[in-house]
Design an enzyme around this catalytic site. Structure first.
Site, mmCIF file in Angstrom:
data_model
loop_
_atom_site.group_PDB
_atom_site.id
_atom_site.type_symbol
_atom_site.label_atom_id
_atom_site.label_comp_id
_atom_site.label_asym_id
_atom_site.label_seq_id
_atom_site.Cartn_x
_atom_site.Cartn_y
_atom_site.Cartn_z
ATOM 1 N N ARG A 117 -80.794 -40.637 -59.201
ATOM 2 C CA ARG A 117 -80.225 -40.081 -60.428
ATOM 3 C C ARG A 117 -80.569 -41.010 -61.588
ATOM 4 O O ARG A 117 -80.544 -42.244 -61.444
ATOM 5 C CB ARG A 117 -78.700 -39.946 -60.332
ATOM 6 C CG ARG A 117 -78.196 -38.824 -59.440
ATOM 7 C CD ARG A 117 -78.497 -37.431 -60.014
ATOM 8 N NE ARG A 117 -77.933 -36.359 -59.200
ATOM 9 C CZ ARG A 117 -78.577 -35.744 -58.203
ATOM 10 N NH1 ARG A 117 -79.817 -36.086 -57.902
ATOM 11 N NH2 ARG A 117 -77.985 -34.768 -57.539
ATOM 12 N N GLU B 44 -81.328 -34.674 -68.519
ATOM 13 C CA GLU B 44 -82.350 -33.754 -68.008
ATOM 14 C C GLU B 44 -82.132 -32.368 -68.581
ATOM 15 O O GLU B 44 -80.988 -31.932 -68.670
ATOM 16 C CB GLU B 44 -82.283 -33.711 -66.473
ATOM 17 C CG GLU B 44 -82.671 -35.048 -65.863
ATOM 18 C CD GLU B 44 -82.668 -35.052 -64.340
ATOM 19 O OE1 GLU B 44 -82.410 -34.004 -63.729
ATOM 20 O OE2 GLU B 44 -82.930 -36.111 -63.771
ATOM 21 N N HIS C 182 -87.709 -33.838 -61.839
ATOM 22 C CA HIS C 182 -86.688 -33.756 -60.778
ATOM 23 C C HIS C 182 -87.123 -32.772 -59.673
ATOM 24 O O HIS C 182 -86.459 -31.762 -59.422
ATOM 25 C CB HIS C 182 -85.329 -33.337 -61.375
ATOM 26 C CG HIS C 182 -84.163 -33.741 -60.526
ATOM 27 N ND1 HIS C 182 -82.942 -34.119 -61.051
ATOM 28 C CD2 HIS C 182 -84.024 -33.821 -59.180
ATOM 29 C CE1 HIS C 182 -82.105 -34.403 -60.059
ATOM 30 N NE2 HIS C 182 -82.738 -34.236 -58.915
HETATM 31 C C1 DGY Z 1 -80.117 -33.302 -54.821
HETATM 32 O O1 DGY Z 1 -80.076 -32.491 -53.880
HETATM 33 O O2 DGY Z 1 -79.150 -33.977 -55.136
HETATM 34 C C2 DGY Z 1 -81.417 -33.463 -55.523
HETATM 35 O O3 DGY Z 1 -81.340 -34.246 -56.633
HETATM 36 C C3 DGY Z 1 -82.078 -32.136 -55.801
HETATM 37 O O4 DGY Z 1 -82.564 -31.735 -54.588
#
Ligand code: DGY
Length: 320
Positions: free
Chosen positions: A238, A267, A286
């Site tokens: 993240r 984002e 992402h």
């Molecule tokens: C998640 O699943 O948390 C990812 O960031 C997206 O697949």
């Protein structure tokens, strides 16, 4: 009467049909545009179940707007978009999609590591922009991956899957984690380090921890300062874990060598973001789990969780 469900983004037909067999479904019809907040708050008024993505903030205002809500099914393994404490207090079940995306996300993490180390994106642009006039000894030289030291921050499922890939490249593997895992150290042939030591010793640092306020800007100016000048930082977890303005300064000054980023503090990241002006940044939108097979499995698991809770069964993968 069928339970009422709202789906916050257009899903593949096969998944919608599966939910419709049990529930009365309303769905935001767009694939690439998130549901506007006012519409979302209106749509949740009478629902029993919410199928949402990491783009929706499931906070107090949303929970207040949805008095009948029993289950929040997040189509992601991360759930930092949801106020878990409040949902738990209100006896709402929150589910996520771990496991099914592990290998795909590890693949992308390693792909980003390789692309960043070997300047793949920059080199491709160099050719297309007609800058390739001759072969020359130090042209577009990157960093070696095989035999280098990889530092993994967060030895969860994806961290472990990354170890397997790195082993194929004869990498020396270090990890830091909230709790040390001696058994995994023996099984995988990896070594534990406190975060500062991991940053000092690694040629590649991969961030693979879940986001929480406790790890906000875990990697800031001080931490980046500990890294080698030749090192590469990879973040597929993240954005908020890294202080982006400190990262920009480190990359610009050359106190670290490059960064591969699949995630950003905000984002979608603005195309004017300073990090995107740097050649030594490989930036992705992402896409860690974005293979056709895996995204279908994630949607299917999220649908399964939703249906199970609304039919009085236990969730397959529950968060709270
Ligand atoms: C998640 O699943 O948390 C990812 O960031 C997206 O697949």
């Amino acid at each position: 009467m069928k339970p009422k469900v709202y789906i916050t983004r257009k899903l593949p037909e096969i998944i919608v049909r599966k939910i419709e067999a049990i529930c009365e479904v309303r769905m935001w019809p767009e694939e690439d545009i998130p549901v506007p907040r006012d519409i979302l708050l209106d749509e949740v008024k009478d629902i029993d179940g919410l199928f949402c993505l990491l783009t929706e903030s499931v906070d107090e205002s949303l929970l207040n707007a949805a008095p009948n809500l029993k289950v929040i099914s997040n189509m992601a393994v991360g759930f930092n978009n949801i106020d878990i404490n409040l949902a738990t207090e209100r006896e709402m079940i929150v589910t996520n999609t771990p496991g099914v995306l592990t290998e795909t996300t590890a693949d992308l993490t390693f792909a980003l590591l390789m692309a960043t180390a070997r300047r793949v994106v920059e080199a491709s642009a160099y050719l297309r922009e007609d800058k390739w006039k001759t072969w020359s000894p130090m042209q577009l030289t990157g960093q070696d991956i095989y035999g280098a030291t990889l530092g993994i921050i967060g030895l969860g499922r994806i961290g472990e899957a990354l170890v397997k890939r790195a082993k194929g490249f004869d990498m020396n593997i270090l990890y830091s984690n909230r709790t040390r895992k001696p058994e995994k150290e023996r099984e995988l042939g990896i070594q534990y380090r406190e975060l500062d030591c991991l940053l000092q010793e690694s040629d590649f640092v991969c961030i693979l921890i879940p986001y929480s306020p406790q790890v906000h800007h875990l990697i800031g100016q001080r931490e980046l300062g500990l890294m080698k000048e030749t090192s590469v930082l990879i973040n597929t977890a993240r954005g908020g874990i890294v202080d982006e303005s400190a990262l920009y300064d480190s990359l610009k000054e050359g106190s670290i060598w490059a960064a591969g980023l699949d995630v950003f503090e905000e984002e979608p990241v603005s195309t004017n973001h300073p990090l995107l002006t740097l050649q030594n940044v490989v930036a992705l939108p992402h896409i860690g789990s974005a293979s056709k097979q895996t995204r279908l499995k994630m949607a299917d698991l999220a649908a399964g969780n939703l249906i199970r809770i609304l039919t009085g069964k236990d969730a397959i993968t529950k968060v709270n």
